[in-house]
Design a protein around this motif. Sequence first.
Motif, PDB file in Angstrom:
ATOM      1  N   VAL A   1       0.832  -1.289   0.049  1.00  0.00           N
ATOM      2  CA  VAL A   1      -0.023   0.168   0.070  1.00  0.00           C
ATOM      3  C   VAL A   1       0.710   1.301  -0.002  1.00  0.00           C
ATOM      4  O   VAL A   1       0.450   2.173  -0.531  1.00  0.00           O
ATOM      5  N   GLN A   2       1.881   1.113   0.568  1.00  0.00           N
ATOM      6  CA  GLN A   2       2.932   2.384   0.763  1.00  0.00           C
ATOM      7  C   GLN A   2       3.740   2.406  -0.646  1.00  0.00           C
ATOM      8  O   GLN A   2       3.845   3.566  -1.290  1.00  0.00           O
ATOM      9  N   GLY A   3       4.106   1.291  -1.567  1.00  0.00           N
ATOM     10  CA  GLY A   3       4.606   1.591  -2.575  1.00  0.00           C
ATOM     11  C   GLY A   3       3.848   1.918  -3.718  1.00  0.00           C
ATOM     12  O   GLY A   3       4.559   2.699  -4.611  1.00  0.00           O
ATOM     13  N   GLN A   4       2.582   1.620  -3.861  1.00  0.00           N
ATOM     14  CA  GLN A   4       1.746   2.114  -4.926  1.00  0.00           C
ATOM     15  C   GLN A   4       1.792   3.571  -5.098  1.00  0.00           C
ATOM     16  O   GLN A   4       1.775   4.311  -6.066  1.00  0.00           O
ATOM     17  N   ARG A   5       1.753   4.139  -3.807  1.00  0.00           N
ATOM     18  CA  ARG A   5       1.689   5.598  -3.708  1.00  0.00           C
ATOM     19  C   ARG A   5       3.230   6.174  -4.128  1.00  0.00           C
ATOM     20  O   ARG A   5       3.299   7.336  -4.778  1.00  0.00           O
ATOM     21  N   THR A   6       4.295   5.352  -3.908  1.00  0.00           N
ATOM     22  CA  THR A   6       5.457   5.664  -4.220  1.00  0.00           C
ATOM     23  C   THR A   6       5.604   5.914  -5.830  1.00  0.00           C
ATOM     24  O   THR A   6       6.410   6.740  -6.270  1.00  0.00           O
ATOM     25  N   VAL A   7       5.121   5.187  -6.629  1.00  0.00           N
ATOM     26  CA  VAL A   7       5.023   5.062  -8.024  1.00  0.00           C
ATOM     27  C   VAL A   7       4.008   5.666  -8.621  1.00  0.00           C
ATOM     28  O   VAL A   7       3.611   5.456  -9.856  1.00  0.00           O
ATOM     29  N   GLY A   8       3.226   6.666  -8.178  1.00  0.00           N
ATOM     30  CA  GLY A   8       2.307   7.580  -8.681  1.00  0.00           C
ATOM     31  C   GLY A   8       0.820   7.261  -8.178  1.00  0.00           C
ATOM     32  O   GLY A   8      -0.008   7.983  -8.911  1.00  0.00           O
ATOM     33  N   ILE A   9       0.338   6.057  -7.777  1.00  0.00           N
ATOM     34  CA  ILE A   9      -0.965   5.922  -7.370  1.00  0.00           C
ATOM     35  C   ILE A   9      -1.430   7.244  -6.353  1.00  0.00           C
ATOM     36  O   ILE A   9      -1.275   6.956  -5.019  1.00  0.00           O
ATOM     37  N   THR A  10      -2.008   8.111  -6.942  1.00  0.00           N
ATOM     38  CA  THR A  10      -2.470   9.061  -5.896  1.00  0.00           C
ATOM     39  C   THR A  10      -3.508   9.988  -6.657  1.00  0.00           C
ATOM     40  O   THR A  10      -3.327  10.140  -7.970  1.00  0.00           O
ATOM     41  N   GLU A  11      -4.448  10.519  -6.040  1.00  0.00           N
ATOM     42  CA  GLU A  11      -5.438  11.361  -6.713  1.00  0.00           C
ATOM     43  C   GLU A  11      -4.960  12.857  -6.779  1.00  0.00           C
ATOM     44  O   GLU A  11      -5.394  13.983  -7.152  1.00  0.00           O
ATOM     45  N   LYS A  12      -3.925  13.331  -6.027  1.00  0.00           N
ATOM     46  CA  LYS A  12      -3.304  14.473  -5.751  1.00  0.00           C
ATOM     47  C   LYS A  12      -2.242  14.916  -6.778  1.00  0.00           C
ATOM     48  O   LYS A  12      -1.090  14.216  -6.741  1.00  0.00           O
ATOM     49  N   PRO A  13      -2.444  15.590  -7.859  1.00  0.00           N
ATOM     50  CA  PRO A  13      -1.465  16.051  -8.963  1.00  0.00           C
ATOM     51  C   PRO A  13      -0.111  16.369  -8.362  1.00  0.00           C
ATOM     52  O   PRO A  13       1.177  16.146  -8.739  1.00  0.00           O
ATOM     53  N   LYS A  14       0.019  17.159  -7.143  1.00  0.00           N
ATOM     54  CA  LYS A  14       1.384  17.675  -6.716  1.00  0.00           C
ATOM     55  C   LYS A  14       2.119  16.386  -6.200  1.00  0.00           C
ATOM     56  O   LYS A  14       3.491  16.746  -6.289  1.00  0.00           O
ATOM     57  N   LEU A  15       1.523  15.209  -5.939  1.00  0.00           N
ATOM     58  CA  LEU A  15       2.206  14.276  -5.379  1.00  0.00           C
ATOM     59  C   LEU A  15       2.618  13.209  -6.658  1.00  0.00           C
ATOM     60  O   LEU A  15       3.616  12.387  -6.396  1.00  0.00           O
ATOM     61  N   ALA A  16       2.291  13.434  -8.026  1.00  0.00           N
ATOM     62  CA  ALA A  16       2.785  12.646  -9.077  1.00  0.00           C
ATOM     63  C   ALA A  16       3.593  13.567  -9.893  1.00  0.00           C
ATOM     64  O   ALA A  16       3.503  14.723 -10.094  1.00  0.00           O
ATOM     65  N   PRO A  17       4.674  12.906 -10.370  1.00  0.00           N
ATOM     66  CA  PRO A  17       5.845  13.592 -11.262  1.00  0.00           C
ATOM     67  C   PRO A  17       5.073  13.809 -12.850  1.00  0.00           C
ATOM     68  O   PRO A  17       5.617  13.298 -13.575  1.00  0.00           O
ATOM     69  N   LEU A  18       4.120  14.842 -12.684  1.00  0.00           N
ATOM     70  CA  LEU A  18       3.395  14.787 -13.988  1.00  0.00           C
ATOM     71  C   LEU A  18       4.175  15.456 -15.043  1.00  0.00           C
ATOM     72  O   LEU A  18       4.045  14.680 -16.435  1.00  0.00           O
ATOM     73  N   ASP A  19       5.034  16.412 -14.774  1.00  0.00           N
ATOM     74  CA  ASP A  19       5.842  17.127 -15.762  1.00  0.00           C
ATOM     75  C   ASP A  19       6.935  15.693 -16.415  1.00  0.00           C
ATOM     76  O   ASP A  19       7.082  15.772 -17.611  1.00  0.00           O
ATOM     77  N   LYS A  20       7.454  15.067 -15.483  1.00  0.00           N
ATOM     78  CA  LYS A  20       8.317  13.898 -15.839  1.00  0.00           C
ATOM     79  C   LYS A  20       7.468  13.134 -16.817  1.00  0.00           C
ATOM     80  O   LYS A  20       8.053  12.480 -17.931  1.00  0.00           O
TER      81      LYS A  20
END
Length: 767
Positions: free
Chosen positions: A410-429
Motif C-alpha cells: 500500500v505504501q509502494g503504490q503511492r511511491t510510483v504514482g497512485i494518487t489523486e493529488k497531482p502535486k504528489l505525482a511527477p506529471l511533468d516527468k
Amino acid sequence: MSTVHKKTDAYQHASGGWGSVKAVAGALMHEGAPVTTSRVLVHQNKTDGFMCVSCSWAKPAHSHPFEFCESGAKATAWDMTSRRVDPEFFAGHTLSELETWHDHDLEEAGRLCAPMRWDAATDKYVETTWEHAFGEIGRELRALDPDSVVFYTSGRASLETSYMYQLFARMYGTNNLPDSSNMCHESTSVGLTEAIGVGVGTITLDDFKATDLMFFFGQNVGTNSPRMLHDLQEARERGVPIITFNPLREPGLVSFVNPQSPAQMVKPGETQISTQYHQVRAGGDSAAIAGICKAVIEADDQAKAEGRERIVDVAFIDEHTTGFDAFADYVRATGWEEIEQMSGLPRAALIEAADEYMRAKAVIAHYGMGLTQHRMGVQNVRMIVNLLLLRGNIGKPGAGPSPIRGHSNVQGQRTVGITEKPKLAPLDKLAEQYRFEPPRETGMSTVDACKGVIDGRVRAVMQLGGNLVRSVPDRYAIEPAWRKLRLTVNVATKLNRSHLVHGEVSYLLPCLSRIEIDVRGGKRQAVAMEDSTGCMHGSRGVALPASDRLLSEQAIVAGIAMATLDQSSVDWQAWSDDYALVRDAIAETYPDIFHDFNARLWTPGGFHRPLAARERKWKTKSGKAEFAVPESLNEDPDMPERSSSDLRLFTLRSDSQFNTTIYRHDDRFRGISGTRMVVLMNPVDIARHGLDPGMSVSLEAVSPDGVKRQVDGFTVVSYDVPVGCAAGYYPECNPLIPLSHHAKESKVPAAKSVPVRVVREPEMQQG
C-alpha cells in the motif's frame, strides 16, 4: 446458527505459542492443500521467494528459517486453497442468490478461474474470453467522460502494476486514482509531510537494534503485523521498555512466545512485550500525547530554572525545528484536568510514561490506524512528531516515527504514482517521458468517489483488487447507488461482495496471486514491493497457478489499456511480457529512488528509498521540522454535544481476519466464537444502559445530518473496554459511519471513534 461462547474473558495466554501453531495447522488443513502450502511457506518473505500477500512489515536481510507469522500463513493458505470458483460454479448460482451468502463463505468458495461477464438475462456471471473482455471494457471507457471513471487500487498490487495502472489512467485522462491508503494511512501521508517533509516513516529494522525505548499507539501488532513481534521480542530481551497506548489490552502487546523457537515452545515462560500499558479512551490519543509532552516541558522548565541540564534537546530544536515556543505555551496552558478527561487516563500514568521517555536517548514511536482513523487523525500524527521532536528523536539511529502500514504494498503504490493529488505525482516527468499531457485537476479520493457514486457523477469503477462496497462507510447508501453504475470491472483472486453489487456492464477478471509462478514471453517473471519501512524487495512466485486461464495483473492492465487508448507511446504488450522493462521505466521516472532498479531487485533486506528526514534535511514549507499546536483535544469538535448515554464505537479486526477477508468467524484472542455480530462494552456501561451480557441490541449512529443509520443483531459482550466506549468488528459496523465522518485534511474514515447509541431490541434480526 452462530453462537457466542459464554466465556468471553480476555485471552489467558501469550500471543504466538501453541495457539498460533494450532491456528496455522488448522488453516492449512481447512483449505485442503496442507503439504503443498507448507512447502510454499518456506519461501515466504525470503530474499529469493515471494513477499507475503497480507501485511507490509519489513523482511530482514538475514531471515529466520520460517519468515512468516500466523496471519501470513493464513493468507497464503487462503490463496493456495484447493477450492475453485469456475464457470460451472457461476452456472449454478445467480448473483442475487450469492448476495445472501456471508462474506466469509464467498471468499471461502475458492479461487476464481476464468474471465466472467455478468449476463442480465440470467443474473449470472458467464464465461468470456480475455479478448472480448478487454474489447468491451475499452469500448465502454471510450464512451465515458474520463472524469466519471474511478481507478481504485488495493494494496496488493505490485510496484510494476501500480505504475502501469496510474499511467494508463492518466493517459486516459483522469487523476481519479483513489487507493486503500485513503482508507487508513492518508493521515500519515498528510501529517508527516507537513511536519518533517516525507509522508512515510523514517525507521528501518536496524533502528530496533539502536533504540532504547518504543511507544505503541493504536496498533495491534498481534493480529495486524505479528512478524514484528520477533523484533520486539529481541528488543525486550535486551531491556528496551515498550509503552503501549491502546483502548483494549491486546495479547500481542502484552506477552509473546515465539512459535518458531523450539526452546521457547518447550520451556515455561513468555516475553513480556509492554512494560507499561495504558488503556486510552477511544479518540483520546492527542490528549494522552499532550500529557506526556506537558510532563516533559514542565520538567524542562524546572531544570532550566534550577540551572540543571535541560530535558528537551535545545540544540536540536534551535537548529532543526520551528514552532516550539507556540507548542510549549499551548501545553503549559492546557490543564491536567482537561487532559485526564479527554484521554481517559490519570495524570500519574502519563507522568510515568513521560519519566521513561525522559530517560531514553533514542525513541521509536510506532502507530497504526488507531491514530489515523479519527476526525483529528492528522493532528494525532502531528502530535507523535511533536513528542519525538522534543528530545531530538528524528534523524538519528534508533529513533523516529514508525507508521505500521497494513496491506503489503500500500505504501509502494503511492511511491510510483497512485494518487489523486497531482502535486504528489511527477506529471511533468511523465509528460516528457511518454509524450502526452497528463490531467492536472485533483482527482477523487475514496470518500469523494463514494460521494460521486451516490450523486451520479461517477459512472464507472475499476477495482484492481479490493472490496470497496464492503470496506467503505455508509454501505446502506453505497450499495443501491453502486447498482446504477454503467460499468464495474474487478480484478481479483477470490469472490467478494463488490463483485455481486455490479453495474449495468460488469466484468470479473481473475488474476494470478503473487504466490504463483508467472511466466510471460517464455520467461519467469518477478515483481517488486515496498515494505512499511521504505525498503524495496523483489518477489517471485513459487506455486503452480490455480488455473491456466489466469492472467497477471500487469497483463490485465496492459490489455485494457491497449483496448482503450487510441494512441500511446507505451509498448504495453512488451511491458506485459517483460516486467523488467516496467522497472526500467520506473527508474527513469524516479531515478533518486529506483536507479539501477533491476540490478538491486534482489538486495537482501531490500534497498531503502532515500528519506531526507533521516539525515535531518527537512523538505517542509519552512525548511525545518515543524511543531504543531493542536486544534483541540476533543476528538470530534464539530459534533454537537452528545448525550451521556452515547458511546464511542471503535472498529476492530479479529485474529482470523485481514481487511475485509474473514478466515473464520472466531476471534480466539477475545474469546468470541461462531459470530462477529458482537458489541464489546464495559460492565459499567452495560449496567448503565439496563442491559445484560448476551442480550440482543442494535447500534444507532449519532450524526448531525439526520440520516438514520442503524445495524441490528449485535450481542452484548462484557469486556475490558474504557468506560464510555464500545468496540465492534469491521466491516460489520461500517454502515454506522457517515461518509462525512472522516479525518480533516486527509478524508480517512473516522472508524475509530463513531458516536453511537445502544437500542435494546431483544428479538431484532440483523439489518
